[in-house]
Scaffold this active site. Structure first.
Site, PDB file in Angstrom:
ATOM      1  N   ASN A  73       0.215   7.576   2.426  1.00 28.24           N
ATOM      2  CA  ASN A  73       0.713   6.749   3.522  1.00 28.24           C
ATOM      3  C   ASN A  73       2.164   7.048   3.888  1.00 28.24           C
ATOM      4  O   ASN A  73       2.747   6.381   4.732  1.00 28.24           O
ATOM      5  CB  ASN A  73       0.577   5.262   3.174  1.00 28.24           C
TER       6      ASN A  73
ATOM      7  N   LYS B 129       1.805   4.408  -1.115  1.00 27.03           N
ATOM      8  CA  LYS B 129       1.185   5.436  -1.955  1.00 27.03           C
ATOM      9  C   LYS B 129       1.326   6.748  -1.212  1.00 27.03           C
ATOM     10  O   LYS B 129       1.567   6.763   0.011  1.00 27.03           O
ATOM     11  CB  LYS B 129      -0.268   5.101  -2.233  1.00 27.03           C
TER      12      LYS B 129
ATOM     13  N   ASP C  72       0.814  -1.200   0.000  1.00 28.83           N
ATOM     14  CA  ASP C  72       0.000   0.000   0.000  1.00 28.83           C
ATOM     15  C   ASP C  72       0.853   1.258   0.000  1.00 28.83           C
ATOM     16  O   ASP C  72       0.464   2.273   0.545  1.00 28.83           O
ATOM     17  CB  ASP C  72      -0.899  -0.034   1.247  1.00 28.83           C
TER      18      ASP C  72
END
Ligand code: ADP
Ligand code: MG
Length: 476
Positions: free
Chosen positions: A283, A280, A278
């Protein structure tokens, strides 16, 4: 939210919802923004009307208007509700645009503006009375689960982030006055989405006792009947991409520093058999010194959002690897693709294979060669080509994971031991707003803050959630 020299500000959301005719009255959801805080209150027409009458007496010259009471006809007609909502919205919008009214005690109590616990009243609160709800089953949080902890241990101060699963609050623990970020997830949402296994994924991560300088620290977790709470370090240097957007691109040494810290965190997760998947923009945070902190590493998002082409680009675009787009099985190397994407965006200001048109972008990711957008060193270009290799089996990192990244020439200026001990000074120090550390100084409308109120129909799910309907039903 628009900033207007301290004047309050309002927006008007518009929904076309139909009410269940069995309901005896309609509850309107009023969204209030003051500065960076946001909460909502539920009010029915009778309460708007009461406020209106009170204000009309006190401020006869203001010519306030509210939709009229209805004597004949069906109060649940969608068109009627729509118009009434619009009228109530105009009414409340008008009120918050007048400083005198904004500071009026009746208005402030109507909007719950003087209650710091308004945040608890909305999202962060405990609803132990909701035991009948199917969502109130206990979730095993593993060793991080603290059975004695509860929401009232904290003052919830403001929302610092919203993600696909829930909200993240800045909170102060009453016991020691320390600040934490608390991620609050509604069990209902998770169970509804059949995503309980993702919470299990979080638990498994917790079981492994994940601790790394560039991963957000999780102190403990707890639950109430319908929510899960994760108590995290509060990371206050802002999202990396907020800084990138300001500067458009980063010079290579700066990008190298960030990419190296991220690579180190990813290598560590891989060593524990965790695929982050995840990576991205939203984050990736900076701490107050300017070091990378990855959030969200526990909740693996398998099966949602990334391969769901309808929702993927609603928020921040994610970096989709070809195998993810193709819904093929993926492994560690998916993280190296994402790392390449972050590097590309840092150097050139746009994600690789970018197109405004989502389908064209998917097509680019799957089929088009990588395009260099401006000058980059040979080492950077070689790393990008290695990480953004479409075939996961040929990608840099496929053979020997982090070791292959570590030894790439792009990173030859990096001493990895120093890096992991945070001995390399960050290339940039974020401005940490002291307001974030002294939340009691949060300004209200009397001075610099902005009020933003909007009225929507209450989502059915929220009726009775933070609103206790008054006993009199005279204004249906
Ligand atoms: P989700 O799993 O729903 O994506 P995240 O954990 O990514 O939720 O959190 C959502 C947002 O909240 C992040 O993008 C970030 O801006 C903010 N956030 C998350 N964790 C922290 C933290 N520990 N400190 C400060 N802000 C955070
Ligand atoms: Mg997130």
């Amino acid at each position: 939210m628009e900033e207007q020299s301290g004047l309050p500000n309002v927006s008007i959301p518009c929904h076309n919802e139909q009410r269940d005719k069995k309901k005896r009255y309609t509850v309107y959801k009023v969204i209030v923004n003051v500065g960076q805080q946001e909460w909502f209150v539920f009010r029915r027409y009778a309460e708007f009307d009461k406020l209106y009458n009170t204000l009309k007496k006190q401020f006869p010259s203001l010519n306030l208007k509210i939709p009229a009471k209805r004597i004949f006809g069906d109060n649940f007609e969608p068109e009627f509700i729509k118009q009434r909502r619009a009228g109530l919205h105009e009414f409340i919008k008008g009120i918050v645009s007048i400083p005198e009214l904004c500071n009026n005690p009746d208005v402030r109590s109507f909007l719950l503006m003087d209650k710091k616990q308004n945040l608890q009243n909305s999202d962060a609160s405990e609803d132990e009375d909701d035991k009948s709800n199917s969502s109130s089953r206990n979730i095993n949080l593993g060793p991080s689960g603290n059975p004695h902890a509860k929401p009232t241990d904290f003052d919830f101060l403001k929302v610092v982030g919203k993600g696909s699963f829930g909200k993240v609050f800045l909170a102060k623990r009453k016991l020691d006055a320390k600040y934490y970020a608390i991620k609050v997830l509604q069990k209902k949402v998770i169970l509804n989405r059949k995503e309980q296994k993702h919470i299990m994924a979080e638990r498994n991560v917790l079981l492994k006792n994940v601790k790394h300088p560039f991963l957000v620290g999780l102190h403990y977790s707890f639950q109430t009947a319908d929510k899960l709470y994760f108590v995290l370090d509060f990371v206050n240097g802002g999202e990396l991409f907020f800084h990138l957007q300001k500067e458009r691109t980063f010079v290579e040494p700066r990008a190298r520093f960030y990419i190296a810290e991220m690579a180190s965190a990813l290598g560590y997760l891989h060593s524990l058999n965790i695929v982050y998947r995840d990576l991205k923009p939203e984050n990736i945070l900076l701490d107050h010194e300017g070091h990378i902190i990855l959030t969200d590493f526990g909740l693996c998002k398998e099966g949602i959002s990334q391969t769901d082409t309808t929702s993927t680009f609603c928020g921040t675009p994610e970096y989709l690897a070809p195998e993810v787009l193709r819904k093929q099985p993926y492994d560690n190397t998916v993280d190296w693709w994402c790392l390449g994407s972050v590097l590309y965006e840092m150097l050139f200001g746009l994600p690789p294979f970018y197109s405004r048109d989502t389908h064209e972008m998917y097509d680019n990711i799957l089929h088009k060669p990588l395009v260099i957008r401006s000058s980059a060193s040979n080492a950077a270009w070689s790393l990008l080509l290695g990480l953004l290799e479409k075939d996961g089996a040929l990608r840099l990192g496929a053979r020997d994971d982090f070791n292959e990244i570590k030894t790439h020439t792009f990173f030859s200026p990096i001493n990895w031991n120093d890096l992991e001990q945070k001995k390399i000074p960050p290339p940039f120090t974020p401005n940490v707003f002291t307001e974030e550390l002294v939340p009691n100084s949060v300004c209200w409308t009397q001075d610099h803050s902005i009020v933003n109120a909007s009225v929507m129909e209450a989502d059915d799910a929220f009726v009775g959630f933070s609103y206790a309907p008054p006993s009199d039903d005279s204004f249906l």
